[in-house]
Scaffold this motif. Structure first.
Motif, PDB file in Angstrom:
ATOM      1  N   VAL A 192      28.150  35.771  48.197  1.00  0.00           N
ATOM      2  CA  VAL A 192      29.601  36.042  48.156  1.00  0.00           C
ATOM      3  C   VAL A 192      30.281  35.098  47.163  1.00  0.00           C
ATOM      4  O   VAL A 192      31.137  35.514  46.377  1.00  0.00           O
ATOM      5  CB  VAL A 192      30.229  35.905  49.563  1.00  0.00           C
ATOM      6  CG1 VAL A 192      31.717  36.151  49.512  1.00  0.00           C
ATOM      7  CG2 VAL A 192      29.589  36.877  50.527  1.00  0.00           C
TER       8      VAL A 192
ATOM      9  N   GLU B 190      23.496  34.605  52.130  1.00  0.00           N
ATOM     10  CA  GLU B 190      24.708  35.428  52.215  1.00  0.00           C
ATOM     11  C   GLU B 190      25.906  34.694  51.609  1.00  0.00           C
ATOM     12  O   GLU B 190      26.653  35.248  50.802  1.00  0.00           O
ATOM     13  CB  GLU B 190      24.999  35.791  53.665  1.00  0.00           C
ATOM     14  CG  GLU B 190      26.161  36.745  53.767  1.00  0.00           C
ATOM     15  CD  GLU B 190      26.638  36.944  55.189  1.00  0.00           C
ATOM     16  OE1 GLU B 190      26.691  38.091  55.617  1.00  0.00           O
ATOM     17  OE2 GLU B 190      26.958  35.948  55.860  1.00  0.00           O
ATOM     18  N   SER B 191      26.058  33.421  51.995  1.00  0.00           N
ATOM     19  CA  SER B 191      27.192  32.647  51.499  1.00  0.00           C
ATOM     20  C   SER B 191      27.125  32.503  49.987  1.00  0.00           C
ATOM     21  O   SER B 191      28.124  32.697  49.280  1.00  0.00           O
ATOM     22  CB  SER B 191      27.188  31.268  52.165  1.00  0.00           C
ATOM     23  OG  SER B 191      28.352  30.597  51.844  1.00  0.00           O
TER      24      SER B 191
ATOM     25  N   LEU C  77      29.535  36.303  43.693  1.00  0.00           N
ATOM     26  CA  LEU C  77      30.307  37.508  43.363  1.00  0.00           C
ATOM     27  C   LEU C  77      31.764  37.169  43.068  1.00  0.00           C
ATOM     28  O   LEU C  77      32.336  37.655  42.098  1.00  0.00           O
ATOM     29  CB  LEU C  77      30.260  38.493  44.538  1.00  0.00           C
ATOM     30  CG  LEU C  77      29.128  39.498  44.517  1.00  0.00           C
ATOM     31  CD1 LEU C  77      29.150  40.328  45.775  1.00  0.00           C
ATOM     32  CD2 LEU C  77      29.254  40.404  43.307  1.00  0.00           C
ATOM     33  N   LEU C  78      32.345  36.315  43.917  1.00  0.00           N
ATOM     34  CA  LEU C  78      33.747  35.947  43.709  1.00  0.00           C
ATOM     35  C   LEU C  78      33.896  35.167  42.403  1.00  0.00           C
ATOM     36  O   LEU C  78      34.867  35.358  41.668  1.00  0.00           O
ATOM     37  CB  LEU C  78      34.258  35.110  44.890  1.00  0.00           C
ATOM     38  CG  LEU C  78      34.601  35.888  46.160  1.00  0.00           C
ATOM     39  CD1 LEU C  78      34.882  34.957  47.314  1.00  0.00           C
ATOM     40  CD2 LEU C  78      35.812  36.785  45.937  1.00  0.00           C
TER      41      LEU C  78
ATOM     42  N   GLY D  90      35.891  36.093  38.714  1.00  0.00           N
ATOM     43  CA  GLY D  90      36.930  35.239  38.116  1.00  0.00           C
ATOM     44  C   GLY D  90      37.677  34.382  39.102  1.00  0.00           C
ATOM     45  O   GLY D  90      38.570  33.626  38.724  1.00  0.00           O
ATOM     46  N   ALA D  91      37.337  34.472  40.389  1.00  0.00           N
ATOM     47  CA  ALA D  91      38.041  33.658  41.391  1.00  0.00           C
ATOM     48  C   ALA D  91      37.260  32.365  41.644  1.00  0.00           C
ATOM     49  O   ALA D  91      36.030  32.399  41.705  1.00  0.00           O
ATOM     50  CB  ALA D  91      38.162  34.439  42.693  1.00  0.00           C
ATOM     51  N   HIS D  92      37.966  31.273  41.723  1.00  0.00           N
ATOM     52  CA  HIS D  92      37.290  29.985  41.965  1.00  0.00           C
ATOM     53  C   HIS D  92      37.947  29.243  43.125  1.00  0.00           C
ATOM     54  O   HIS D  92      38.509  28.169  42.939  1.00  0.00           O
ATOM     55  CB  HIS D  92      37.330  29.128  40.695  1.00  0.00           C
ATOM     56  CG  HIS D  92      36.796  29.828  39.499  1.00  0.00           C
ATOM     57  ND1 HIS D  92      35.448  30.008  39.299  1.00  0.00           N
ATOM     58  CD2 HIS D  92      37.413  30.436  38.464  1.00  0.00           C
ATOM     59  CE1 HIS D  92      35.280  30.690  38.170  1.00  0.00           C
ATOM     60  NE2 HIS D  92      36.452  30.964  37.650  1.00  0.00           N
ATOM     61  N   PRO D  93      37.884  29.814  44.323  1.00  0.00           N
ATOM     62  CA  PRO D  93      38.587  29.141  45.430  1.00  0.00           C
ATOM     63  C   PRO D  93      37.711  28.103  46.129  1.00  0.00           C
ATOM     64  O   PRO D  93      38.035  27.672  47.208  1.00  0.00           O
ATOM     65  CB  PRO D  93      38.915  30.297  46.371  1.00  0.00           C
ATOM     66  CG  PRO D  93      37.845  31.294  46.136  1.00  0.00           C
ATOM     67  CD  PRO D  93      37.297  31.086  44.758  1.00  0.00           C
ATOM     68  N   PHE D  94      36.596  27.723  45.527  1.00  0.00           N
ATOM     69  CA  PHE D  94      35.664  26.847  46.235  1.00  0.00           C
ATOM     70  C   PHE D  94      35.621  25.446  45.625  1.00  0.00           C
ATOM     71  O   PHE D  94      35.628  25.301  44.414  1.00  0.00           O
ATOM     72  CB  PHE D  94      34.262  27.470  46.230  1.00  0.00           C
ATOM     73  CG  PHE D  94      34.267  28.884  46.723  1.00  0.00           C
ATOM     74  CD1 PHE D  94      34.544  29.160  48.050  1.00  0.00           C
ATOM     75  CD2 PHE D  94      34.056  29.939  45.858  1.00  0.00           C
ATOM     76  CE1 PHE D  94      34.580  30.459  48.520  1.00  0.00           C
ATOM     77  CE2 PHE D  94      34.094  31.247  46.315  1.00  0.00           C
ATOM     78  CZ  PHE D  94      34.356  31.505  47.650  1.00  0.00           C
TER      79      PHE D  94
ATOM     80  N   SER E 274      32.661  46.349  51.994  1.00  0.00           N
ATOM     81  CA  SER E 274      31.654  45.484  51.370  1.00  0.00           C
ATOM     82  C   SER E 274      30.931  44.640  52.430  1.00  0.00           C
ATOM     83  O   SER E 274      29.715  44.461  52.366  1.00  0.00           O
ATOM     84  CB  SER E 274      32.294  44.577  50.324  1.00  0.00           C
ATOM     85  OG  SER E 274      33.279  43.772  50.923  1.00  0.00           O
TER      86      SER E 274
ATOM     87  N   SER F  81      38.418  39.712  55.300  1.00  0.00           N
ATOM     88  CA  SER F  81      39.309  40.475  54.419  1.00  0.00           C
ATOM     89  C   SER F  81      38.690  40.760  53.054  1.00  0.00           C
ATOM     90  O   SER F  81      39.378  40.720  52.049  1.00  0.00           O
ATOM     91  CB  SER F  81      40.632  39.732  54.260  1.00  0.00           C
ATOM     92  OG  SER F  81      40.369  38.497  53.648  1.00  0.00           O
ATOM     93  N   GLY F  82      37.426  41.042  53.013  1.00  0.00           N
ATOM     94  CA  GLY F  82      36.786  41.404  51.754  1.00  0.00           C
ATOM     95  C   GLY F  82      37.176  42.808  51.320  1.00  0.00           C
ATOM     96  O   GLY F  82      37.850  43.513  52.067  1.00  0.00           O
ATOM     97  N   PRO F  83      36.744  43.232  50.126  1.00  0.00           N
ATOM     98  CA  PRO F  83      37.042  44.601  49.711  1.00  0.00           C
ATOM     99  C   PRO F  83      36.473  45.592  50.738  1.00  0.00           C
ATOM    100  O   PRO F  83      35.434  45.326  51.353  1.00  0.00           O
ATOM    101  CB  PRO F  83      36.301  44.726  48.376  1.00  0.00           C
ATOM    102  CG  PRO F  83      36.155  43.335  47.887  1.00  0.00           C
ATOM    103  CD  PRO F  83      36.029  42.472  49.098  1.00  0.00           C
TER     104      PRO F  83
END
Lengths: 281, 161
Positions: free
Chosen positions: B114, B110-111, B117-118, B122-126, B72, B67-69
């Motif tokens: 991504v 690759e990982s 980029l995330l 501004g996203a920090h879901p990791f 992309s 579900s990326g942009p």
């Protein structure tokens, strides 16, 4: 110069594609939407598998009960056991139907309280990448679903429609890192921005140390940013950290909905008051 | 044509099964990324325009199931193809160790891209737990890739001969 390009053109193409991917990631261009028919064709190819999830789920339990569970049964007990299994199946079937009926009734009751036009949809798949959190609904643009619409259950918020196709919608979960929405603490009415952090958690941003937030507080959507209806439950505060050197508190929220277990969800069929750009949340 | 059909089937069935398994049966980090493997294989072992054509369907499958942009993942996957094509041309990949290191490197790059980029967005879901799970996914996918790639490449060499 010509030799250089001939020698390294593959790497140059790879680099250009990477730059294009980053560009699309950071700033989606409306021009790229023209390629949507290709995407829709691909989705149509996958749709049978998404829909097969439901029937397989039901089928696996049926096959287990009817055949595998009977392996090793002695002849003397065969008739009796078959009867018992048949009765159990009936009982399980009835129980499952009762549970489904109860869930659907809850959805219906909840849809009446929301006060907006809603649509029930079945969850047919999950995102397969490790970086994004999303689920797929078996209902799409043909039912009037559009990007940006809210998806909820009677127990709390699920997420927001990210992309729609005929017969399939992609829902960005509230735990995805790209999800952000205006929320407030139900008890003290303190406002904050909720952001997904993966797992089954969100965090609250911009909560001042003077604000009253404690473990166990329920967090609901404020509705001010138009992304979710006011009062929908996000979850419960599980930890509050007040670092001395920081301007804000670190608040972690456990979502009310367990996204692995969601089987049905409800799409609120009203466009968000703030325009939504597909691909950017 | 044979390459195309085999890689198409592998990536399509792999992606479909992953979507099915992920629906509550197996945790995400135990699922190998079959479309990724198909793209890397076509880059490493299928030369010419055929390799490019073989990489197109799995790239599209990745675009649809992640579900990326919009687009992309497709563009990133095609960059992966050209990257692995360059590696395939410059290095002789005939033993397990070199194949393993190539697949691990490509998955990790690759990982990391991504995640970067995330994070920049501004996203920090990791978390550390996510990192450990992602390491398991990379290791698992790479371990599957080695026998699969060696077997497929040997079969095709035999067919050619």
């Amino acid at each position: 110069m010509g030799t250089f390009f001939r020698k390294w053109w593959r790497l140059l193409v790879a680099a250009s594609l990477l730059v294009a991917a980053i560009q699309v990631f950071v700033r989606p261009s409306p021009a790229i939407e023209r390629a949507e028919p290709v995407r829709a064709t691909g989705v149509a190819l996958f749709r049978p598998f998404f829909l097969a999830v439901d029937s397989v789920r039901e089928g696996v339990s049926g096959v287990w009960n009817r055949y595998i569970a009977l392996v090793g049964v002695t002849r003397e007990n065969e008739r009796l056991r078959r009867e018992v299994v048949a009765l159990r199946e009936q009982l399980h079937g009835t129980r499952d139907a009762i549970l489904e009926n109860r869930r659907l009734k809850d959805l219906l009751r909840y849809s009446e309280t929301v006060g907006r036009r809603t649509l029930g949809a079945r969850v047919v798949g999950h995102d397969v990448s490790p970086w994004f959190r999303a689920i797929f609904l078996g209902t799409g643009s043909e039912a009037g679903i559009e990007a940006g619409m809210s998806v909820v259950t009677p127990y709390g918020a699920v997420g927001r429609i990210h992309k729609t196709h005929p017969g399939l919608s992609e829902v960005l979960l509230v735990t995805d890192g790209r999800f952000a929405a205006d929320v407030m603490v139900e008890r003290s009415r303190v406002r904050a921005v909720a952001e997904g952090i993966g797992g089954n958690f969100c965090r609250l941003k911009y909560v001042s140390p003077v604000h009253d937030v404690v473990v166990g507080d329920r967090i609901v959507f404020s509705g001010f940013d138009g992304s979710m209806p006011k009062g929908v439950l996000l979850g419960t505060v599980v930890s509050v950290d007040r670092p001395k050197e920081s301007l804000f508190q670190k608040v972690k929220v456990q979502c009310a909905v367990n996204f692995q277990d969601v089987e049905e969800a409800m799409v609120i069929l009203s466009r968000p008051s703030i325009p939504f750009r597909a691909g950017r949340d | 044509m044979r390459h195309f059909l085999v890689l198409f089937a592998m990536s399509y069935l792999g992606a479909s099964l992953c979507v099915w398994w992920l629906s509550g049966f197996v945790p995400w980090f135990l699922l190998p990324d079959f479309p990724f493997l198909a793209i890397v294989f076509s880059g490493l072992f299928v030369s010419g325009i055929g390799g490019f054509l073989c990489a197109l369907p799995p790239a599209l499958f990745r675009e649809i199931t992640a579900s990326g942009p919009s687009w992309s993942m497709f563009l990133g996957s095609m960059a992966l193809y050209f990257g692995s094509r360059e590696i395939g041309r410059r290095f002789l990949l005939r033993n397990e160790a070199s194949l393993l290191s190539v697949v691990v490197s490509l998955l990790a790059i690759e990982s990391f891209s991504v995640v970067l980029l995330l994070s920049l967005a501004g996203a920090h879901p990791f978390s550390i737990l996510w990192g450990a799970q992602e390491a398991v996914r990379i290791a698992w996918t790479s371990l599957i890739a080695v026998p699969l790639f060696l077997d497929l490449s040997m079969r095709w060499r035999r067919v050619k001969e």
